[in-house]
Write an enzyme that holds these catalytic residues in place. Structure first.
Site, mmCIF file in Angstrom:
data_model
loop_
_atom_site.group_PDB
_atom_site.id
_atom_site.type_symbol
_atom_site.label_atom_id
_atom_site.label_comp_id
_atom_site.label_asym_id
_atom_site.label_seq_id
_atom_site.Cartn_x
_atom_site.Cartn_y
_atom_site.Cartn_z
ATOM 1 N N ARG A 129 5.287 10.789 -2.537
ATOM 2 C CA ARG A 129 4.997 10.495 -1.134
ATOM 3 C C ARG A 129 6.255 10.707 -0.291
ATOM 4 O O ARG A 129 7.253 10.009 -0.474
ATOM 5 C CB ARG A 129 4.571 9.024 -1.057
ATOM 6 C CG ARG A 129 4.387 8.516 0.331
ATOM 7 C CD ARG A 129 4.286 6.996 0.358
ATOM 8 N NE ARG A 129 4.049 6.557 1.693
ATOM 9 C CZ ARG A 129 4.261 5.327 2.138
ATOM 10 N NH1 ARG A 129 4.679 4.396 1.313
ATOM 11 N NH2 ARG A 129 4.022 5.015 3.380
ATOM 12 N N SER B 121 13.095 2.756 3.243
ATOM 13 C CA SER B 121 13.625 3.404 4.449
ATOM 14 C C SER B 121 14.143 2.323 5.393
ATOM 15 O O SER B 121 13.958 1.123 5.133
ATOM 16 C CB SER B 121 12.516 4.213 5.137
ATOM 17 O OG SER B 121 11.513 3.337 5.644
ATOM 18 N N HIS C 286 3.878 -4.281 9.346
ATOM 19 C CA HIS C 286 3.745 -4.151 10.797
ATOM 20 C C HIS C 286 2.399 -4.664 11.317
ATOM 21 O O HIS C 286 2.176 -4.672 12.521
ATOM 22 C CB HIS C 286 3.915 -2.670 11.202
ATOM 23 C CG HIS C 286 4.998 -1.977 10.423
ATOM 24 N ND1 HIS C 286 6.326 -2.331 10.540
ATOM 25 C CD2 HIS C 286 4.957 -0.992 9.477
ATOM 26 C CE1 HIS C 286 7.055 -1.582 9.714
ATOM 27 N NE2 HIS C 286 6.233 -0.754 9.060
ATOM 28 N N ASP D 28 1.254 -15.388 7.027
ATOM 29 C CA ASP D 28 0.805 -16.785 6.916
ATOM 30 C C ASP D 28 0.831 -17.261 5.465
ATOM 31 O O ASP D 28 1.199 -18.404 5.192
ATOM 32 C CB ASP D 28 -0.608 -16.946 7.505
ATOM 33 C CG ASP D 28 -0.607 -16.905 9.034
ATOM 34 O OD1 ASP D 28 0.493 -16.938 9.634
ATOM 35 O OD2 ASP D 28 -1.692 -16.833 9.628
ATOM 36 N N HIS E 124 12.662 -2.750 2.176
ATOM 37 C CA HIS E 124 12.118 -1.443 2.542
ATOM 38 C C HIS E 124 13.033 -0.366 1.997
ATOM 39 O O HIS E 124 14.267 -0.505 2.082
ATOM 40 C CB HIS E 124 12.018 -1.299 4.068
ATOM 41 C CG HIS E 124 11.154 -2.329 4.684
ATOM 42 N ND1 HIS E 124 9.780 -2.270 4.626
ATOM 43 C CD2 HIS E 124 11.455 -3.478 5.318
ATOM 44 C CE1 HIS E 124 9.272 -3.326 5.215
ATOM 45 N NE2 HIS E 124 10.265 -4.094 5.638
ATOM 46 N N ASN F 19 7.942 -5.693 -0.715
ATOM 47 C CA ASN F 19 7.913 -4.546 0.176
ATOM 48 C C ASN F 19 6.460 -4.437 0.633
ATOM 49 O O ASN F 19 5.626 -3.917 -0.111
ATOM 50 C CB ASN F 19 8.349 -3.266 -0.539
ATOM 51 C CG ASN F 19 8.348 -2.076 0.413
ATOM 52 O OD1 ASN F 19 7.820 -2.179 1.532
ATOM 53 N ND2 ASN F 19 8.910 -0.962 -0.019
ATOM 54 N N GLU G 156 12.461 -9.611 1.996
ATOM 55 C CA GLU G 156 11.662 -8.450 2.437
ATOM 56 C C GLU G 156 12.485 -7.198 2.161
ATOM 57 O O GLU G 156 13.673 -7.156 2.517
ATOM 58 C CB GLU G 156 11.381 -8.600 3.939
ATOM 59 C CG GLU G 156 10.665 -7.406 4.555
ATOM 60 C CD GLU G 156 10.544 -7.526 6.078
ATOM 61 O OE1 GLU G 156 10.785 -8.618 6.641
ATOM 62 O OE2 GLU G 156 10.228 -6.490 6.696
ATOM 63 N N ARG H 172 7.127 0.993 13.749
ATOM 64 C CA ARG H 172 7.697 0.379 12.530
ATOM 65 C C ARG H 172 8.814 -0.617 12.859
ATOM 66 O O ARG H 172 9.358 -1.255 11.973
ATOM 67 C CB ARG H 172 8.267 1.458 11.601
ATOM 68 C CG ARG H 172 7.213 2.389 11.040
ATOM 69 C CD ARG H 172 7.810 3.353 10.024
ATOM 70 N NE ARG H 172 6.987 4.534 9.907
ATOM 71 C CZ ARG H 172 5.909 4.642 9.130
ATOM 72 N NH1 ARG H 172 5.541 3.654 8.366
ATOM 73 N NH2 ARG H 172 5.197 5.758 9.099
ATOM 74 N N ARG I 154 13.117 4.661 12.607
ATOM 75 C CA ARG I 154 11.919 5.513 12.534
ATOM 76 C C ARG I 154 11.033 5.275 13.763
ATOM 77 O O ARG I 154 11.530 4.853 14.800
ATOM 78 C CB ARG I 154 11.196 5.211 11.215
ATOM 79 C CG ARG I 154 12.078 5.521 9.999
ATOM 80 C CD ARG I 154 11.362 5.260 8.691
ATOM 81 N NE ARG I 154 10.191 6.117 8.559
ATOM 82 C CZ ARG I 154 9.220 5.891 7.654
ATOM 83 N NH1 ARG I 154 9.302 4.862 6.827
ATOM 84 N NH2 ARG I 154 8.187 6.720 7.596
ATOM 85 N N ALA J 38 3.008 -0.696 4.888
ATOM 86 C CA ALA J 38 2.530 -0.712 6.275
ATOM 87 C C ALA J 38 2.025 -2.084 6.710
ATOM 88 O O ALA J 38 1.963 -2.373 7.920
ATOM 89 C CB ALA J 38 1.435 0.336 6.446
ATOM 90 N N TYR K 172 11.330 8.521 1.148
ATOM 91 C CA TYR K 172 11.207 7.423 0.171
ATOM 92 C C TYR K 172 11.859 7.724 -1.182
ATOM 93 O O TYR K 172 11.861 6.865 -2.058
ATOM 94 C CB TYR K 172 9.729 7.063 -0.027
ATOM 95 C CG TYR K 172 9.069 6.562 1.240
ATOM 96 C CD1 TYR K 172 9.511 5.395 1.854
ATOM 97 C CD2 TYR K 172 8.011 7.271 1.834
ATOM 98 C CE1 TYR K 172 8.922 4.936 3.023
ATOM 99 C CE2 TYR K 172 7.408 6.810 2.996
ATOM 100 C CZ TYR K 172 7.869 5.649 3.587
ATOM 101 O OH TYR K 172 7.287 5.188 4.747
ATOM 102 N N PRO L 189 0.784 -1.226 0.000
ATOM 103 C CA PRO L 189 0.000 0.000 0.000
ATOM 104 C C PRO L 189 0.827 1.293 0.000
ATOM 105 O O PRO L 189 1.869 1.369 0.658
ATOM 106 C CB PRO L 189 -0.830 -0.096 1.288
ATOM 107 C CG PRO L 189 -0.148 -1.112 2.117
ATOM 108 C CD PRO L 189 0.517 -2.067 1.165
ATOM 109 N N ASN L 190 0.330 2.231 -0.751
ATOM 110 C CA ASN L 190 0.882 3.599 -0.859
ATOM 111 C C ASN L 190 2.173 3.678 -1.659
ATOM 112 O O ASN L 190 2.662 4.774 -1.930
ATOM 113 C CB ASN L 190 1.083 4.233 0.530
ATOM 114 C CG ASN L 190 -0.220 4.327 1.289
ATOM 115 O OD1 ASN L 190 -1.195 4.859 0.757
ATOM 116 N ND2 ASN L 190 -0.279 3.787 2.481
HETATM 117 C C1 DQA Z 1 8.203 0.966 3.917
HETATM 118 C C2 DQA Z 1 8.300 1.197 5.429
HETATM 119 C C3 DQA Z 1 6.945 1.032 6.096
HETATM 120 O O1 DQA Z 1 7.048 1.282 7.479
HETATM 121 C C4 DQA Z 1 5.944 2.014 5.511
HETATM 122 O O2 DQA Z 1 4.672 1.813 6.068
HETATM 123 C C5 DQA Z 1 5.884 1.959 4.017
HETATM 124 C C6 DQA Z 1 7.142 1.848 3.283
HETATM 125 C C7 DQA Z 1 9.547 1.285 3.199
HETATM 126 O O3 DQA Z 1 9.694 0.860 2.050
HETATM 127 O O4 DQA Z 1 10.404 1.945 3.762
HETATM 128 O O5 DQA Z 1 4.836 2.071 3.410
HETATM 129 O O6 DQA Z 1 7.909 -0.392 3.684
#
Ligand code: DQA
Length: 152
Positions: free
Chosen positions: A20, A104, A82, A89, A102, A76, A100, A113, A109, A79, A25, A12-13
């Protein structure tokens, strides 16, 4: 998505990358990052599919479809990292490698997170290198898949 080597999932996002919170990011869009991933994968003879979704259920369905059909997943989870026991699962059932990523460094942070529900079912985690986290993850996939070959 049958018999590909690598599935890249962004949660998401992440469709808003570039606009953003660019100080956190970066200024590259996800399309730009995905285009680089496709080039990098091609050079390394990896068939790749890159997908973004804001929907937890869509991500779970993708992981189900990948099981037995895909050698590695780079995810990735945004959110959902978390919060989502359900994505964890689904990944637990996946029989290939899981990286995995990220952009950031979540450990640098807010406290909420610091917990990842995904790390415990991943082969490894790459975080804090901006867009390079994705490209480093491809290098990790190459290593892991080659390690399997040499162990055969
Ligand atoms: C993220 C880190 C997450 O905490 C955050 O909610 C994101 C982006 C990252 O790529 O740094 O949406 O996964």
């Amino acid at each position: 998505m049958i018999n590909i080597d690598l599935l890249v999932i962004s949660g998401p996002n992440l469709n808003l990358l570039g606009r953003r919170e660019p100080d956190i990011y970066g200024r590259k869009s996800l399309e730009e990052i995905y285009s680089k991933i496709k080039n990098q994968s091609k050079k390394n003879n990896l068939n790749v599919e890159c997908i973004q979704s804001n929907s937890e259920s869509k991500i779970i369905k993708l992981i189900h479809e990948a099981t037995n059909n895909v050698k590695a997943i780079i995810i990735n989870p945004g959110a959902f990292t978390h919060t989502s026991i359900a994505i964890r699962d689904a990944l637990s059932v996946f029989d290939g490698k899981i990286i995995e990523v990220h952009l950031s460094n979540p450990h640098d942070r807010e406290k909420f997170r610091h917990l990842s529900l995904i790390s415990g079912v991943s082969s490894g985690v790459i975080a804090g290198f901006g867009e390079n986290s994705y490209y480093l993850a491809i290098e990790a996939v190459k290593l892991l898949l080659n390690m399997d070959k040499t162990n055969e």
